[in-house]
Design an enzyme around this catalytic site. Sequence first.
Site, PDB file in Angstrom:
ATOM      1  CE  LYS A  11      -3.964  -2.227   2.246  1.00  0.00           C
ATOM      2  NZ  LYS A  11      -4.998  -2.098   3.311  1.00  0.00           N
ATOM      3  CE1 TYR A  51      -9.482  -2.567   0.133  1.00  0.00           C
ATOM      4  CE2 TYR A  51      -8.587  -0.819  -1.236  1.00  0.00           C
ATOM      5  CZ  TYR A  51      -8.400  -1.879  -0.370  1.00  0.00           C
ATOM      6  OH  TYR A  51      -7.120  -2.260  -0.004  1.00  0.00           O
ATOM      7  CG  PHE A  59     -13.229   1.955   7.114  1.00  0.00           C
ATOM      8  CD1 PHE A  59     -12.712   1.355   5.970  1.00  0.00           C
ATOM      9  CD2 PHE A  59     -13.831   1.147   8.079  1.00  0.00           C
ATOM     10  CE1 PHE A  59     -12.789  -0.016   5.780  1.00  0.00           C
ATOM     11  CE2 PHE A  59     -13.920  -0.222   7.890  1.00  0.00           C
ATOM     12  CZ  PHE A  59     -13.399  -0.805   6.737  1.00  0.00           C
ATOM     13  NE  ARG A  87      -6.968 -12.187   5.761  1.00  0.00           N
ATOM     14  CZ  ARG A  87      -7.614 -11.036   5.745  1.00  0.00           C
ATOM     15  NH1 ARG A  87      -7.386 -10.152   4.756  1.00  0.00           N
ATOM     16  NH2 ARG A  87      -8.484 -10.725   6.669  1.00  0.00           N
ATOM     17  CB  THR A  93      -7.300  -5.112  10.066  1.00  0.00           C
ATOM     18  OG1 THR A  93      -7.867  -6.295   9.511  1.00  0.00           O
ATOM     19  CG2 THR A  93      -7.643  -3.912   9.201  1.00  0.00           C
ATOM     20  NE  ARG A 104      -2.482  -5.424   7.071  1.00  0.00           N
ATOM     21  CZ  ARG A 104      -3.649  -5.967   6.761  1.00  0.00           C
ATOM     22  NH1 ARG A 104      -4.202  -6.863   7.563  1.00  0.00           N
ATOM     23  NH2 ARG A 104      -4.273  -5.623   5.654  1.00  0.00           N
ATOM     24  CG  ASN A 114      -3.701  -2.009   6.760  1.00  0.00           C
ATOM     25  OD1 ASN A 114      -3.573  -1.743   5.567  1.00  0.00           O
ATOM     26  ND2 ASN A 114      -4.685  -2.752   7.223  1.00  0.00           N
ATOM     27  CG  HIS A 117      -5.333  -6.281  -0.182  1.00  0.00           C
ATOM     28  ND1 HIS A 117      -6.562  -6.109   0.400  1.00  0.00           N
ATOM     29  CD2 HIS A 117      -5.489  -7.255  -1.117  1.00  0.00           C
ATOM     30  CE1 HIS A 117      -7.438  -6.941  -0.175  1.00  0.00           C
ATOM     31  NE2 HIS A 117      -6.802  -7.641  -1.097  1.00  0.00           N
ATOM     32  CD  GLU A 128      -9.060  -8.901  -3.364  1.00  0.00           C
ATOM     33  OE1 GLU A 128      -9.946  -8.604  -2.545  1.00  0.00           O
ATOM     34  OE2 GLU A 128      -7.956  -9.380  -3.019  1.00  0.00           O
TER      35      GLU A 128
HETATM   36  P1  GDP Z   1      -8.085  -6.600   5.956  1.00  0.00           P
HETATM   37  O1  GDP Z   1      -8.746  -7.781   5.305  1.00  0.00           O
HETATM   38  O2  GDP Z   1      -7.216  -6.977   7.127  1.00  0.00           O
HETATM   39  O3  GDP Z   1      -7.337  -5.728   4.970  1.00  0.00           O
HETATM   40  O4  GDP Z   1      -9.222  -5.681   6.597  1.00  0.00           O
HETATM   41  P2  GDP Z   1     -10.707  -5.287   6.102  1.00  0.00           P
HETATM   42  O5  GDP Z   1     -11.114  -6.113   4.903  1.00  0.00           O
HETATM   43  O6  GDP Z   1     -11.577  -5.289   7.308  1.00  0.00           O
HETATM   44  O7  GDP Z   1     -10.546  -3.765   5.658  1.00  0.00           O
HETATM   45  C1  GDP Z   1      -9.975  -3.416   4.409  1.00  0.00           C
HETATM   46  C2  GDP Z   1      -9.024  -2.251   4.620  1.00  0.00           C
HETATM   47  O8  GDP Z   1      -9.764  -1.113   5.061  1.00  0.00           O
HETATM   48  C3  GDP Z   1      -7.975  -2.439   5.720  1.00  0.00           C
HETATM   49  O9  GDP Z   1      -6.843  -3.162   5.295  1.00  0.00           O
HETATM   50  C4  GDP Z   1      -7.629  -1.017   6.089  1.00  0.00           C
HETATM   51  O10 GDP Z   1      -6.744  -0.425   5.124  1.00  0.00           O
HETATM   52  C5  GDP Z   1      -8.986  -0.334   5.965  1.00  0.00           C
HETATM   53  N1  GDP Z   1      -9.679  -0.278   7.265  1.00  0.00           N
HETATM   54  C6  GDP Z   1     -10.210  -1.313   7.977  1.00  0.00           C
HETATM   55  N2  GDP Z   1     -10.776  -0.893   9.117  1.00  0.00           N
HETATM   56  C7  GDP Z   1     -10.601   0.456   9.129  1.00  0.00           C
HETATM   57  C8  GDP Z   1     -10.982   1.487  10.059  1.00  0.00           C
HETATM   58  O11 GDP Z   1     -11.599   1.246  11.097  1.00  0.00           O
HETATM   59  N3  GDP Z   1     -10.645   2.771   9.725  1.00  0.00           N
HETATM   60  C9  GDP Z   1      -9.968   3.061   8.559  1.00  0.00           C
HETATM   61  N4  GDP Z   1      -9.656   4.331   8.299  1.00  0.00           N
HETATM   62  N5  GDP Z   1      -9.591   2.125   7.670  1.00  0.00           N
HETATM   63  C10 GDP Z   1      -9.901   0.838   7.954  1.00  0.00           C
END
Ligand code: GDP
Length: 139
Positions: A11, A51, A59, A87, A93, A104, A114, A117, A128
């Site tokens: 990222k 996304y 968010f 993962r 996350t 991370r 973070n 992905h 994807e």
């Molecule tokens: P991942 O599968 O671990 O990437 O997490 P998710 O699928 O839940 O979320 C996708 C992406 O959205 C994450 O990798 C973060 O970049 C972002 N994200 C997730 N939760 C939050 C949050 O609470 N706030 C913000 N600003 N970004 C978030």
Amino acid sequence: MQGNRTFTMIKPDAVENNYIGAILEKINSAGFTIKAMVYTRLSKRDAEQFYAVHKERPFYGELVEYMSSGPIVAAILEKDNAVADFRTLIGATNPAEAAEGTIRKLYAKDISANAIHGSDSDENAQIEGRFFFSERDIH
Ligand code: GDP
């Protein structure tokens, strides 16, 4: 992808902080082989599409802005049990909750920026991967 491939993006925060090399080294050391890779930048529209599954989450707007804020590296990776093992390698996350030694934990800034992905299912890995690569690009 038949269970042995996953999709990743390094990222914008990790690219900006010059962590591409260190992150690719972790990925290779963990037994993943790179099958396709590109250094590119998402437009706002690309990020919205990529996304789209998170459209209803609070968010979403912030995530789209962030993911289109600078260059990224997208790649398809191969290894047995790729999705789950990747993962584990990237960690939770929220980097504050990520296990020691995970990508991370080592390289991410915060829950939004973070570092990396990783697809959450074989089906999403395929969707994807196709967002960035054609069959011709995948080796
Ligand atoms: P991942 O599968 O671990 O990437 O997490 P998710 O699928 O839940 O979320 C996708 C992406 O959205 C994450 O990798 C973060 O970049 C972002 N994200 C997730 N939760 C939050 C949050 O609470 N706030 C913000 N600003 N970004 C978030």
